[in-house]
Structure formats: structure tokens, C-alpha cells
Write a protein that holds these residues in place. Structure first.
Motif, PDB file in Angstrom:
ATOM      1  N   ASN A  98       1.081  -1.198   0.351  1.00  0.00           N
ATOM      2  CA  ASN A  98       0.115   0.536   0.050  1.00  0.00           C
ATOM      3  C   ASN A  98       0.961   1.103   0.493  1.00  0.00           C
ATOM      4  O   ASN A  98       2.012   1.289  -0.005  1.00  0.00           O
ATOM      5  N   VAL A  99       0.482   2.494  -0.430  1.00  0.00           N
ATOM      6  CA  VAL A  99       0.984   4.037  -0.176  1.00  0.00           C
ATOM      7  C   VAL A  99       1.545   4.154   0.904  1.00  0.00           C
ATOM      8  O   VAL A  99       3.438   4.116   0.616  1.00  0.00           O
ATOM      9  N   ARG A 100       1.123   3.922   2.098  1.00  0.00           N
ATOM     10  CA  ARG A 100       2.150   4.146   3.420  1.00  0.00           C
ATOM     11  C   ARG A 100       3.045   2.880   2.997  1.00  0.00           C
ATOM     12  O   ARG A 100       4.739   3.570   3.942  1.00  0.00           O
ATOM     13  N   ASP A 101       3.591   2.511   3.294  1.00  0.00           N
ATOM     14  CA  ASP A 101       4.007   0.928   3.036  1.00  0.00           C
ATOM     15  C   ASP A 101       5.246   1.475   1.980  1.00  0.00           C
ATOM     16  O   ASP A 101       6.425   1.209   2.446  1.00  0.00           O
ATOM     17  N   ALA A 150       6.285   4.154   1.062  1.00  0.00           N
ATOM     18  CA  ALA A 150       7.134   5.511   1.119  1.00  0.00           C
ATOM     19  C   ALA A 150       7.448   5.051   2.402  1.00  0.00           C
ATOM     20  O   ALA A 150       8.493   5.281   1.976  1.00  0.00           O
ATOM     21  N   VAL A 151       7.496   4.110   3.251  1.00  0.00           N
ATOM     22  CA  VAL A 151       8.185   3.874   4.068  1.00  0.00           C
ATOM     23  C   VAL A 151       9.264   3.489   3.816  1.00  0.00           C
ATOM     24  O   VAL A 151      10.752   3.266   4.951  1.00  0.00           O
ATOM     25  N   LEU A 187       6.778   5.432  -5.987  1.00  0.00           N
ATOM     26  CA  LEU A 187       6.420   4.616  -5.665  1.00  0.00           C
ATOM     27  C   LEU A 187       5.753   3.564  -6.150  1.00  0.00           C
ATOM     28  O   LEU A 187       5.416   2.110  -5.228  1.00  0.00           O
TER      29      LEU A 187
END
Ligand SMILES: Cc1cc2nc3c(=O)[nH]c(=O)nc-3n(C[C@H](O)[C@H](O)[C@H](O)COP(=O)(O)O)c2cc1C
Length: 205
Positions: A9-12, A14-15, A145
Motif C-alpha cells: 500500500n502507499v504508506r508501506d 513510502a516507508v 512509489l
């Protein structure tokens, strides 16, 4: 090939994402590259003009020439593919019929077309192309991303001779090249994130 269930997912993404400059020498399956770029093409742009264009460089000889134009940065040599992101406002403005929303009626389409063209009238070709390159940076963010989400690592680069890259790939004279992106399966960890704290860059007003 990645399936939608194993994408990050986007957050993972980006992290987890870091600039990676060493890669396995494995070619990237075409369907993976297409899957990534199919996400990137959904990026938004002002007036929806979508001035970004991509050239995927994989052939070793061409990639070596591209590396020379990018000051021999090691990631260009190492990556199985380098995506050259460029913007082409001449093409974008000449083909507005492709990007103005088909949901509009003929009058709305004509008005929108006029509004867009008029907004660029006062600009020099240089200003117009700089505007297009700024839009293309939105696609760059999506690309970094989307690649990570699909299990690939990247190295974005602004360090290259844009005119040499344009000559090498026969890009239009007016084109701008915001970035090269080396992509592949990374073999190094990269540097942990070092970023401003949220309070340093955002405030309520
Ligand atoms: C537009 C852009 C251009 C960059 N150009 C280069 C480059 O030419 N060479 C390089 O080694 N890294 C380049 N970088 C990588 C940055 O140095 C890196 O993104 C930044 O230090 C943050 O580290 P991270 O990507 O590992 O999170 C570039 C990054 C961006 C977004």
C-alpha cells in the motif's frame, strides 16, 4: 508478475522506499514494467494535459551511452532498465482532444481547449516547457512509489546532461527531461530516511 494482492500500500511503499544504486542484473518482465507505468499514467496534472512521456532503456549498448550522459553514475550501469522521464508540451498542446474529458459536450470541449491554449499564449516556449516539466515531476513521484509497491527499487536522478540524453534518444527539441530513473531488484539497503519532522514543514493557519 505482481498480482494486486501482493502490492504494497502507499504508506508501506513510502516507508520502505530508498534510493538504491546497485541492482541484480535480471531483466524486468515487460508486464511488471507495464503494471508500474499503468499506475503512473493515472497521475493528475493541471488541465489534465499529461505532458509526461517515458522511454525505457534496456539494451546494454544504449544504456552504456546513457550512463555516459549521466556522468557514469553507477546505478545506470547496474540497473537492468533506466526509465527516461521527459515532458513534451508541444505534443501535449497539439493533442488536447486526447486529454480533454470525453464527458464534456462539444461546446464545453471547445471552451476548455481555448482556455488551456490561452493560458499558455503569454508564456515563452521556455516557460511552457518548464511548466510541463513541473507536471512531469508528479509522475516521477508516482513512479518511485509504484515501483516500490510492485517489488522494485529505484534511483531517481537529475544528474545528467539533458541535451546529450535528448540527442541519444532522439527526443523532440522542445522536450524537457526532469529525471532518469534506474529500476530493478536492489542489492543494497540504501540509507535510512532522514527527513524533516512534520512540525518543521507543516503548520495550521
Ligand atoms: C529529482 C531527484 C533527483 C535526484 N538525483 C540524483 C542523482 O543524480 N544521483 C543520485 O545518486 N541521487 C539522486 N537523487 C537521490 C536523492 O539524493 C535521494 O532521494 C535523497 O537523498 C533521499 O534519499 P532516499 O531517496 O534514499 O530516501 C535524486 C532524487 C530526486 C528526487
Amino acid at each position: 508478475m505482481s498480482t494486486t494482492t501482493d502490492l504494497l500500500n502507499v504508506r508501506d511503499a513510502a516507508v520502505q522506499r530508498r534510493s538504491i544504486r546497485a541492482f541484480e542484473p535480471l531483466p524486468i518482465p515487460r508486464e511488471d514494467l507495464d503494471g508500474i507505468l499503468d499506475v503512473v499514467r493515472l497521475a493528475p496534472s493541471a488541465f489534465n494535459v499529461q505532458p509526461w512521456r517515458f522511454v525505457i532503456v534496456e539494451a546494454p549498448e544504449l544504456k552504456a551511452q546513457l550512463a555516459a550522459a549521466a556522468f557514469n553514475q553507477r546505478q545506470v550501469h547496474s540497473a537492468p532498465a533506466v526509465i527516461v522521464l521527459y515532458s513534451d508540451m508541444q505534443d501535449a498542446l497539439a493533442t488536447l482532444d486526447e486529454t480533454i474529458h470525453p464527458g464534456m459536450n462539444a461546446v464545453q470541449r471547445a471552451t476548455t481547449r481555448q482556455t488551456i491554449l490561452r493560458s499558455f499564449q503569454a508564456q515563452s516556449p521556455d516557460e511552457r516547457e518548464a511548466w510541463g516539466a513541473a507536471q512531469a515531476h508528479i509522475a516521477l513521484g508516482y513512479l518511485l512509489l509504484a515501483a516500490e509497491a510492485h517489488g522494485y527499487q529505484t534511483s531517481p536522478m537529475a544528474g545528467f546532461d539533458a541535451e546529450a540524453v535528448k540527442r541519444l534518444l532522439n527526443l523532440p527539441e522542445n522536450a524537457r527531461v526532469p529525471a532518469l530513473v534506474a529500476i530493478g531488484r536492489g542489492t543494497e539497503e540504501g540509507f535510512p530516511h532522514h527527513r524533516h519532522a512534520l512540525e518543521r514543514i507543516a503548520r495550521a493557519a
